[in-house]
Design an enzyme around this catalytic site. Sequence first.
Site, PDB file in Angstrom:
ATOM      1  N   PRO A  33       0.680  -1.084   0.266  1.00 60.57           N
ATOM      2  CA  PRO A  33      -0.082   0.107  -0.113  1.00 60.57           C
ATOM      3  C   PRO A  33       1.140   1.431   0.326  1.00 60.57           C
ATOM      4  CG  PRO A  33      -0.320  -1.140   2.128  1.00 60.57           C
ATOM      5  CD  PRO A  33       0.344  -2.234   1.319  1.00 60.57           C
ATOM      6  N   ASN A  34       0.073   2.392  -1.155  1.00 56.21           N
ATOM      7  CA  ASN A  34       1.158   3.782  -0.735  1.00 56.21           C
ATOM      8  C   ASN A  34       1.874   4.027  -1.735  1.00 56.21           C
ATOM      9  OD1 ASN A  34      -1.256   4.706   1.019  1.00 56.21           O
ATOM     10  ND2 ASN A  34      -0.088   3.659   2.499  1.00 56.21           N
ATOM     11  N   ARG A  41       5.433  12.406  -3.516  1.00 58.42           N
ATOM     12  CA  ARG A  41       5.724  12.814  -1.860  1.00 58.42           C
ATOM     13  C   ARG A  41       6.365  11.786  -1.325  1.00 58.42           C
ATOM     14  NH1 ARG A  41       0.086  12.496   1.128  1.00 58.42           N
ATOM     15  NH2 ARG A  41       1.282  12.502   2.270  1.00 58.42           N
ATOM     16  N   TYR A  46      12.023   8.238   0.341  1.00 56.19           N
ATOM     17  CA  TYR A  46      11.766   7.173  -0.715  1.00 56.19           C
ATOM     18  C   TYR A  46      12.318   7.410  -1.862  1.00 56.19           C
ATOM     19  CZ  TYR A  46       8.571   5.805   3.129  1.00 56.19           C
ATOM     20  OH  TYR A  46       7.719   5.468   3.531  1.00 56.19           O
ATOM     21  N   ASN A  97       7.670  -6.089  -1.782  1.00 57.32           N
ATOM     22  CA  ASN A  97       8.012  -4.193  -0.324  1.00 57.32           C
ATOM     23  C   ASN A  97       6.758  -4.656  -0.040  1.00 57.32           C
ATOM     24  OD1 ASN A  97       7.686  -2.564   0.765  1.00 57.32           O
ATOM     25  ND2 ASN A  97       8.880  -1.251  -0.722  1.00 57.32           N
ATOM     26  N   ALA A 100       3.658  -1.240   4.602  1.00 62.79           N
ATOM     27  CA  ALA A 100       3.182  -1.186   6.343  1.00 62.79           C
ATOM     28  C   ALA A 100       2.374  -2.826   6.380  1.00 62.79           C
ATOM     29  CB  ALA A 100       1.646  -0.222   6.366  1.00 62.79           C
ATOM     30  N   GLU A 121      12.823  -9.636   0.785  1.00 64.84           N
ATOM     31  CA  GLU A 121      12.169  -8.672   1.179  1.00 64.84           C
ATOM     32  C   GLU A 121      12.840  -7.508   1.265  1.00 64.84           C
ATOM     33  OE1 GLU A 121      10.852  -8.718   5.570  1.00 64.84           O
ATOM     34  OE2 GLU A 121      10.169  -6.956   5.801  1.00 64.84           O
ATOM     35  N   HIS A 123      12.615  -3.345   1.251  1.00 64.23           N
ATOM     36  CA  HIS A 123      12.281  -1.304   1.922  1.00 64.23           C
ATOM     37  C   HIS A 123      12.414  -0.281   1.235  1.00 64.23           C
ATOM     38  CE1 HIS A 123       9.434  -3.742   4.895  1.00 64.23           C
ATOM     39  NE2 HIS A 123      10.542  -4.635   4.839  1.00 64.23           N
ATOM     40  N   ARG A 130      13.667   4.385  11.383  1.00 62.27           N
ATOM     41  CA  ARG A 130      12.389   5.561  11.607  1.00 62.27           C
ATOM     42  C   ARG A 130      12.146   4.884  13.056  1.00 62.27           C
ATOM     43  NH1 ARG A 130      10.342   4.449   6.148  1.00 62.27           N
ATOM     44  NH2 ARG A 130       8.464   6.182   7.270  1.00 62.27           N
TER      45      ARG A 130
END
Length: 168
Positions: A33-34, A41, A46, A97, A100, A121, A123, A130
């Site tokens: 998601p996102n 943004r 990112y 990835n 969330a 995996e 990221h 973070r």
Amino acid sequence: MGLRGPLRGALRREARGLRGESVNPIVVVLNGPNLNLLGKREPEIYGRETLADVEADCRRMGGELKLSIEFHQSNREYELIDWIHGARDRAAGIVINPAAFTHTSVAILDALNAFEGPIIEVHISNVHKREPFRRHSYVSGVAAGVIAGCGTQGYLFALQRIAQLVAL
Ligand code: CA2
């Protein structure tokens, strides 16, 4: 983690199509998601590459590694799960990835557990520097490898690793 079971041969480099032609192993690249907002943004976290840029990079790297890339993004957990199921007995590996869902989804973990090939995996950000909640991943326990904090280049490292594992 190598491939297991009778489909091992069919998914590896020597795989042949119905007419005996050689078939590149499929790698399914999944984005949670996102990630459709990538490059639009929060570039300080990112980066500036869009998801379309990442897809193009993955396809270019797939061409170099002789992997056939299937690339997806969804904001819906069930769609990611359906793509993981669809990869079973067909794909040589998964790059994911989970965004969330990394930190929340036992359902994605369960789906990945039913996939026999290597899972990497990825990221984009370094989740370890973070917020503390980003340090826990449900997915890492089933992944052959985890790449974090290398920006979108992490996807390319993941494909290189899958190519290596599939060739073993
Ligand atoms: O660093 C990563 O790749 C993450 O998987 C990204 C997720 C985050 O929840 C994970 O903890 C780490 C968030 C993806 C959201 O992507 C956006 C991109 C641009 C703008 C807004 C969100």
